[in-house]
Design a protein around this motif. Structure first.
Motif, PDB file in Angstrom:
ATOM      1  N   GLU A 148       0.910  -1.183  -0.086  1.00  0.00           N
ATOM      2  CA  GLU A 148       0.051  -0.064  -0.009  1.00  0.00           C
ATOM      3  C   GLU A 148       0.831   1.273  -0.086  1.00  0.00           C
ATOM      4  OE1 GLU A 148      -3.605   2.120   2.638  1.00  0.00           O
ATOM      5  OE2 GLU A 148      -2.613   0.267   3.176  1.00  0.00           O
ATOM      6  N   ILE A 149       0.413   2.211  -0.655  1.00  0.00           N
ATOM      7  CA  ILE A 149       0.992   3.682  -0.653  1.00  0.00           C
ATOM      8  C   ILE A 149       0.086   4.392   0.095  1.00  0.00           C
ATOM      9  CG2 ILE A 149       2.258   5.456  -2.146  1.00  0.00           C
ATOM     10  CD1 ILE A 149       2.657   3.501  -4.359  1.00  0.00           C
ATOM     11  N   GLN A 150       0.400   5.192   1.038  1.00  0.00           N
ATOM     12  CA  GLN A 150      -0.513   5.854   1.724  1.00  0.00           C
ATOM     13  C   GLN A 150      -0.577   7.513   1.271  1.00  0.00           C
ATOM     14  OE1 GLN A 150       1.597   3.723   3.414  1.00  0.00           O
ATOM     15  NE2 GLN A 150       0.155   2.420   4.288  1.00  0.00           N
ATOM     16  N   LEU A 151       0.523   7.930   0.642  1.00  0.00           N
ATOM     17  CA  LEU A 151       0.578   9.273   0.136  1.00  0.00           C
ATOM     18  C   LEU A 151       1.433   9.323  -0.942  1.00  0.00           C
ATOM     19  CD1 LEU A 151       0.010  12.211   1.068  1.00  0.00           C
ATOM     20  CD2 LEU A 151       2.087  12.249   2.469  1.00  0.00           C
ATOM     21  N   LEU A 152       0.770  10.410  -1.871  1.00  0.00           N
ATOM     22  CA  LEU A 152       1.349  10.929  -2.907  1.00  0.00           C
ATOM     23  C   LEU A 152       1.864  12.627  -2.571  1.00  0.00           C
ATOM     24  CD1 LEU A 152       2.367  10.780  -5.911  1.00  0.00           C
ATOM     25  CD2 LEU A 152       0.033  11.573  -6.403  1.00  0.00           C
ATOM     26  N   VAL A 153       3.321  12.681  -2.675  1.00  0.00           N
ATOM     27  CA  VAL A 153       3.763  14.149  -2.679  1.00  0.00           C
ATOM     28  C   VAL A 153       4.437  14.453  -4.016  1.00  0.00           C
ATOM     29  CG1 VAL A 153       5.165  15.401  -1.406  1.00  0.00           C
ATOM     30  CG2 VAL A 153       4.044  13.681  -0.272  1.00  0.00           C
ATOM     31  N   THR A 154       3.585  15.396  -4.823  1.00  0.00           N
ATOM     32  CA  THR A 154       4.010  15.592  -6.210  1.00  0.00           C
ATOM     33  C   THR A 154       4.199  17.034  -6.312  1.00  0.00           C
ATOM     34  OG1 THR A 154       3.268  15.220  -8.503  1.00  0.00           O
ATOM     35  CG2 THR A 154       1.537  15.405  -6.850  1.00  0.00           C
ATOM     36  N   ASP A 155       5.048  17.516  -7.172  1.00  0.00           N
ATOM     37  CA  ASP A 155       5.136  18.733  -7.974  1.00  0.00           C
ATOM     38  C   ASP A 155       3.810  19.101  -8.716  1.00  0.00           C
ATOM     39  OD1 ASP A 155       5.767  21.194  -8.230  1.00  0.00           O
ATOM     40  OD2 ASP A 155       7.558  20.714  -9.719  1.00  0.00           O
ATOM     41  N   VAL A 156       3.535  20.245  -8.799  1.00  0.00           N
ATOM     42  CA  VAL A 156       2.290  20.326  -9.695  1.00  0.00           C
ATOM     43  C   VAL A 156       2.533  20.631 -11.116  1.00  0.00           C
ATOM     44  CG1 VAL A 156       0.347  22.148  -9.992  1.00  0.00           C
ATOM     45  CG2 VAL A 156       1.127  21.560  -7.767  1.00  0.00           C
ATOM     46  N   VAL A 157       3.512  21.401 -11.746  1.00  0.00           N
ATOM     47  CA  VAL A 157       4.039  21.697 -12.763  1.00  0.00           C
ATOM     48  C   VAL A 157       5.079  20.768 -13.182  1.00  0.00           C
ATOM     49  CG1 VAL A 157       4.672  23.276 -14.527  1.00  0.00           C
ATOM     50  CG2 VAL A 157       3.143  24.047 -12.391  1.00  0.00           C
ATOM     51  N   MET A 158       5.009  19.839 -14.030  1.00  0.00           N
ATOM     52  CA  MET A 158       5.768  18.902 -14.438  1.00  0.00           C
ATOM     53  C   MET A 158       5.617  18.667 -16.062  1.00  0.00           C
ATOM     54  SD  MET A 158       5.968  16.232 -11.327  1.00  0.00           S
ATOM     55  CE  MET A 158       4.323  15.754 -11.571  1.00  0.00           C
ATOM     56  N   PRO A 159       6.760  18.065 -17.040  1.00  0.00           N
ATOM     57  CA  PRO A 159       6.524  17.767 -18.271  1.00  0.00           C
ATOM     58  C   PRO A 159       5.559  16.598 -18.417  1.00  0.00           C
ATOM     59  CG  PRO A 159       9.047  18.135 -17.490  1.00  0.00           C
ATOM     60  CD  PRO A 159       8.082  17.928 -16.363  1.00  0.00           C
ATOM     61  N   LYS A 160       4.866  16.753 -19.490  1.00  0.00           N
ATOM     62  CA  LYS A 160       4.036  15.758 -20.070  1.00  0.00           C
ATOM     63  C   LYS A 160       2.712  15.519 -19.330  1.00  0.00           C
ATOM     64  CE  LYS A 160       7.829  13.252 -22.569  1.00  0.00           C
ATOM     65  NZ  LYS A 160       8.414  11.973 -22.790  1.00  0.00           N
ATOM     66  N   LEU A 161       2.846  15.550 -17.970  1.00  0.00           N
ATOM     67  CA  LEU A 161       1.730  15.151 -16.897  1.00  0.00           C
ATOM     68  C   LEU A 161       1.537  16.143 -16.005  1.00  0.00           C
ATOM     69  CD1 LEU A 161      -0.910  13.171 -17.318  1.00  0.00           C
ATOM     70  CD2 LEU A 161       0.439  11.864 -15.806  1.00  0.00           C
ATOM     71  N   SER A 162       0.786  16.759 -15.588  1.00  0.00           N
ATOM     72  CA  SER A 162       0.727  17.721 -14.325  1.00  0.00           C
ATOM     73  C   SER A 162       0.336  16.654 -13.177  1.00  0.00           C
ATOM     74  CB  SER A 162      -0.494  18.713 -14.420  1.00  0.00           C
ATOM     75  OG  SER A 162      -1.882  17.972 -14.468  1.00  0.00           O
ATOM     76  N   GLY A 163       0.696  17.342 -12.086  1.00  0.00           N
ATOM     77  CA  GLY A 163       0.493  16.769 -10.639  1.00  0.00           C
ATOM     78  C   GLY A 163      -0.928  16.214 -10.587  1.00  0.00           C
ATOM     79  N   ALA A 164      -1.824  17.243 -10.954  1.00  0.00           N
ATOM     80  CA  ALA A 164      -3.212  16.991 -10.814  1.00  0.00           C
ATOM     81  C   ALA A 164      -3.586  15.913 -11.751  1.00  0.00           C
ATOM     82  CB  ALA A 164      -4.082  18.283 -10.976  1.00  0.00           C
ATOM     83  N   ASP A 165      -3.297  15.733 -12.929  1.00  0.00           N
ATOM     84  CA  ASP A 165      -3.669  14.693 -13.570  1.00  0.00           C
ATOM     85  C   ASP A 165      -3.090  13.244 -13.157  1.00  0.00           C
ATOM     86  OD1 ASP A 165      -5.000  16.155 -15.410  1.00  0.00           O
ATOM     87  OD2 ASP A 165      -3.384  16.428 -16.557  1.00  0.00           O
ATOM     88  N   LEU A 166      -1.635  13.376 -12.692  1.00  0.00           N
ATOM     89  CA  LEU A 166      -1.084  12.266 -12.119  1.00  0.00           C
ATOM     90  C   LEU A 166      -1.813  11.657 -10.959  1.00  0.00           C
ATOM     91  CD1 LEU A 166       1.202  10.108 -11.483  1.00  0.00           C
ATOM     92  CD2 LEU A 166       2.348  12.137 -10.080  1.00  0.00           C
ATOM     93  N   ALA A 167      -2.403  12.607  -9.983  1.00  0.00           N
ATOM     94  CA  ALA A 167      -3.034  12.014  -8.902  1.00  0.00           C
ATOM     95  C   ALA A 167      -4.385  11.370  -9.151  1.00  0.00           C
ATOM     96  CB  ALA A 167      -3.284  13.340  -7.872  1.00  0.00           C
TER      97      ALA A 167
END
Length: 828
Positions: free
Chosen positions: A752-771
């Motif tokens: 299990e992965i409890q938490l995603l810590v991600t930058d918002v602005v990234m190449p190809k896919l944004s943090g929101a889309d990744l989440a």
């Protein structure tokens, strides 16, 4: 022989009484028969009394003026006495001053009884006269009616055998005197009435003849029921009736139905006075007849009547009605004009003003007519309008002038005037351009606001981009700096230098934070708060900031509405405005902070770009400082713009305020003039919700954990710093540098992965889309965003309004650890 009541037989007394009653009855009957000839009445009185009392009687009447009396009736049983009476008194006016007894009776109205006369009690001449005639007793009674003396009744005893007068004689004489006086008064009144009736008859006959002979229409109406009593030929010709027809009419028949109510009101108001005026009548054929005339109250055939005289004014009234209708049409036409139309005489007095012209002056027509602008507007002689009016009069040439005019009520108007000279004075056509000018000014203002907003938006985008890059760099500096500081002991020679580096990076982080606030890319955590509570909590600190040389006045509305805002950001707004005001009052002054509930309408929003109608909470900050000119006011919200000396300000204070207010859904406007202080007006949307409770701060020792964290960051330095902080806090960290790698880990990681810590602005896919894609496969995973600034993607995801967990770069190790623990512990 003398009369003695003690020796007189009862039959004699009865006989005397009967004689007195017969005398009274006889005189009373004569009085009833005679109504006008009171001389004969008085003869009857004298004769009756003389016969009854068996001696002499005379009647004297007061003359006019009442200083003398004249004998009008006399009676004596002895011829020589009667002859002496005539010789002494007939046709003679006897002065009252020569007869004291007469004077006394006339003055007092009291009778005089002298039973026995003595020669020693009168003058020698009078004594000889008494002795010659044998006068030995006298009785004088007044003739009076309603307290007014008419004359004297005089009785005398000449015969030696006659007894002296007694009280019974006085009673009889006074009784007959009273009857005589009343009869005289009745006769006088009857004669006066007869004379009046004769005069009325002569007057009525004269009036009738005058009415009939007059070439002017005349008629007589009853004052009681308004029926016609008399009419002349001129009136018959005017109204078209025969005499018999007219005499069967009343004034109501002659009056037009439209005018009858006014007729009755006029007659009621006139009472016994005359009436006059214009009236609307009808002819026999039903046509309208306008007559002018009047009526006078008098008597006609013994009945109160009104004598009416009228002249035909139909042509004149028709002409006046036509003229009035023309004037009304002209007035209506002029009043329907949007332009002002004014006529002035050669002294510039208002002779005529149409409705638009009066409205343009902010005065009524009544206030304008007959007066000049010089009387109405102090200082008018120095205005371009006055110069143009005077030039038109002097040169006789038309003038045109555009003018800005301040009305007496202080409102400013803009007018274009066309002035045309005419022989009587001037005709002025005025076009009100106030609304047009205001619209142009509003358009210019809105265009300027739009240009300013566009410029600020461009500056904001630039500032946000710069802040993003700096935040990544600062995150690395702060992270590694904290790691190195943690390994150095106190007293290490490089520790102090490293602390300065860390402090400088912290200051730089604050600058980037302010830039993000200005560009509205700073994430804030809105809560439902009370602005009054925020201000009350800051008041002590604000007084310290202001210092002792400045006075702070607060005025907070007691029922202030609630707002949704970030409390920390709100405090930043207040503090920045207060500091700005303090710096504008170097020589002391007064700062006022006020709050209240306001409603913004369409009129407000039309003049304030970006505002919307609705209910707001108002925050006002007013100082009495130096104020600002127009050029300064247009730039005060620009980042890095400052009027302070070099090194005394960053120029980010007010730009930060603007960003926070706009990000909170509100607006801010400034009002200032040089030398008159400044007011900042902040409007924040009012909300109908309960206050949020401020959460408690978790101790540092509780920031550790053991959960699995997927860290996604495309910046190597930031990625490494975040990994080291999370691992030191006990977390198992899965580190990747791109969203595609993160998706692969999400697909393949067995646990299990409890938490995603991600930058918002990234190449190809944004943090929101990744989440979003990870949540499809791992619904229980929680998300924490990191960014140096925010883009439209996370705005739409709710990061900016605090509904999505977010950590602003640059961050410290503690901030990262605290935020991760908070997100993991959140039950949602």
């Amino acid at each position: 022989m003398g009369r003695d009541s003690s020796t007189q037989t009862p039959s004699r007394e009865v006989q005397n009484l009967q004689e007195r009653l017969r005398a009274i009855s006889y005189v009373t009957r004569r009085f009833a028969e005679e109504t006008t000839d009171y001389a004969r009445l008085l003869d009857t009185v004298a004769e009756t009394l003389g016969d009854t009392l068996r001696d002499s009687c005379m009647v004297f009447l007061l003359d006019d003026p009442p200083e003398t009396v004249t004998a009008v009736a006399m009676h004596a049983p002895d011829a020589h006495v009667l002859e002496q009476f005539r010789e002494s008194f007939r046709d003679r006016k006897i002065p009252l001053s020569a007869q004291p007894a007469f004077q006394r009776i006339v003055t007092t109205g009291e009778p005089i009884l002298a039973p026995r006369l003595s020669a020693t009690e009168t003058s020698p001449e009078r004594a000889r006269w008494q002795e010659k005639l044998g006068l030995h007793s006298a009785l004088l009674v007044p003739l009076r009616v309603q307290g007014r003396s008419l004359g004297i009744l005089s009785l005398a005893r000449f015969r030696p055998e006659s007894p002296p007068f007694d009280e019974q004689d006085q009673e009889l004489a006074q009784n007959l005197a009273d009857h005589a006086a009343l009869a005289m008064e009745n006769a006088r009144l009857f004669a006066a009435a007869e004379r009046a009736r004769a005069a009325v008859h002569r007057s009525e006959e004269s009036r009738r003849q005058f009415i009939e002979a007059s070439p002017i229409a005349r008629y007589v109406i009853s004052a009681n029921d308004l029926r016609v009593m008399e009419v002349n030929a001129a009136a018959l010709a005017l109204y078209g009736y025969s005499r018999d027809e007219f005499l069967r009419l009343s004034l109501n028949d002659l009056r037009h139905p439209d005018d009858r109510q006014r007729l009755m009101a006029a007659l009621d108001a006139a009472g016994d006075d005359h009436t006059a005026g214009l009236a609307k009548h009808r002819r026999k054929d039903g046509s309208v007849l306008y007559v002018e005339g009047g009526s006078q109250l008098a008597s006609y055939h013994g009945e109160p009547a009104r004598f009416v005289v009228v002249t035909d004014q139909t042509k004149r009234v028709r002409a006046e009605q036509e003229r009035d209708q023309t004037a009304e049409r002209l007035q209506s036409t002029l009043d329907s004009m949007k332009e002002g139309y004014t006529i002035m005489d050669r002294e510039l007095r208002y002779v005529y003003v149409n409705r638009a012209g009066a409205e343009q002056t902010h005065l009524t027509r009544e206030e304008l007519l007959g007066r000049t602008p010089l009387e109405l507007y102090p200082g008018f002689e120095d205005t371009p309008i006055h110069l143009a009016l005077q030039a038109a009069l002097d040169t006789g040439q038309p003038q045109r002038v555009e003018n800005r005019f301040v009305h007496s009520d202080g409102e400013t108007g803009f007018f274009e005037l066309y002035i045309q000279p005419v022989p009587e004075g001037l005709v002025v056509l005025s076009v009100d351009q106030t609304d047009q000018r205001r619209a142009e000014n509003r358009r210019d203002s809105l265009e300027e606001q739009l240009r300013q907003a566009q410029k600020m938006e461009a500056v904001g985008r630039l500032a946000g981009g710069i802040a993003h890059d700096f935040n990544n760099v600062l995150s690395v500096i702060l992270g590694y700096g904290e790691d190195i500081l943690a390994t150095l002991k106190e007293g290490d020679p490089i520790r102090e230098d490293l602390q300065e580096i860390h402090a400088a990076a912290t200051r730089a982080a604050e600058l980037t934070r302010q830039l993000l606030m200005f560009s509205r890319q700073q994430v804030f955590e809105p809560k439902v708060v009370s602005l009054n509570d925020v201000l009350t909590g800051m008041e002590r600190m604000l007084r310290r900031v202001l210092g002792e040389h400045l006075e702070l006045i607060t005025s907070f509305a007691p029922e202030l509405g609630r707002i949704r805002a970030d409390r920390g950001h709100l405090e930043q707004v207040v503090l920045n405005l207060v500091v700005n005001a303090r710096d504008a009052m170097p020589n002391g002054g007064r700062l006022t902070i006020e709050t209240c509930n306001v409603s913004l309408d369409e009129a407000f929003t039309q003049n304030h770009l970006g505002s919307s109608p609705g209910e707001y909470v108002f925050l006002g900050v007013t100082d009495t400082g130096l104020g600002m000119d127009a050029a300064t006011r247009t730039r005060i919200f620009e980042p890095f713009f400052t009027t302070k000396e070099l090194g005394k300000g960053t120029g980010l204070g007010l730009s930060t305020v603007l960003g926070i207010v706009q990000q909170s859904g509100g607006g801010i406007w400034v009002y200032s003039e040089e030398g008159h202080g400044t007011t900042f007006k902040v409007y924040l949307p009012r909300v109908d919700a309960e206050l949020d409770v401020r959460p408690s701060v978790r101790p540092t020792a509780d920031l550790l954990g053991s959960e699995t964290v997927l860290l996604v960051e495309d910046e190597p330095g930031v990625r490494e710093v975040a990994r080291r902080v999370l691992e030191r806090a006990g977390y198992q960290v899965l580190v990747v540098e791109s969203p595609l790698e993160a998706l692969l880990v999400g697909d393949t990681y067995p646990a299990e992965i409890q938490l995603l810590v991600t930058d918002v602005v990234m190449p190809k896919l944004s943090g929101a889309d990744l989440a979003a894609r990870l949540l499809e496969k791992r619904p229980s995973i929680k998300v924490l965003y990191m960014s140096g600034y925010t883009d439209r993607g996370i705005v739409s995801s709710g990061v900016l309004d605090g509904s999505v967990p977010f950590l602003q770069k640059p961050f410290t190790s503690e901030q990262l650890a605290r935020k991760v623990r908070q997100v993991l512990d959140d039950a949602h």
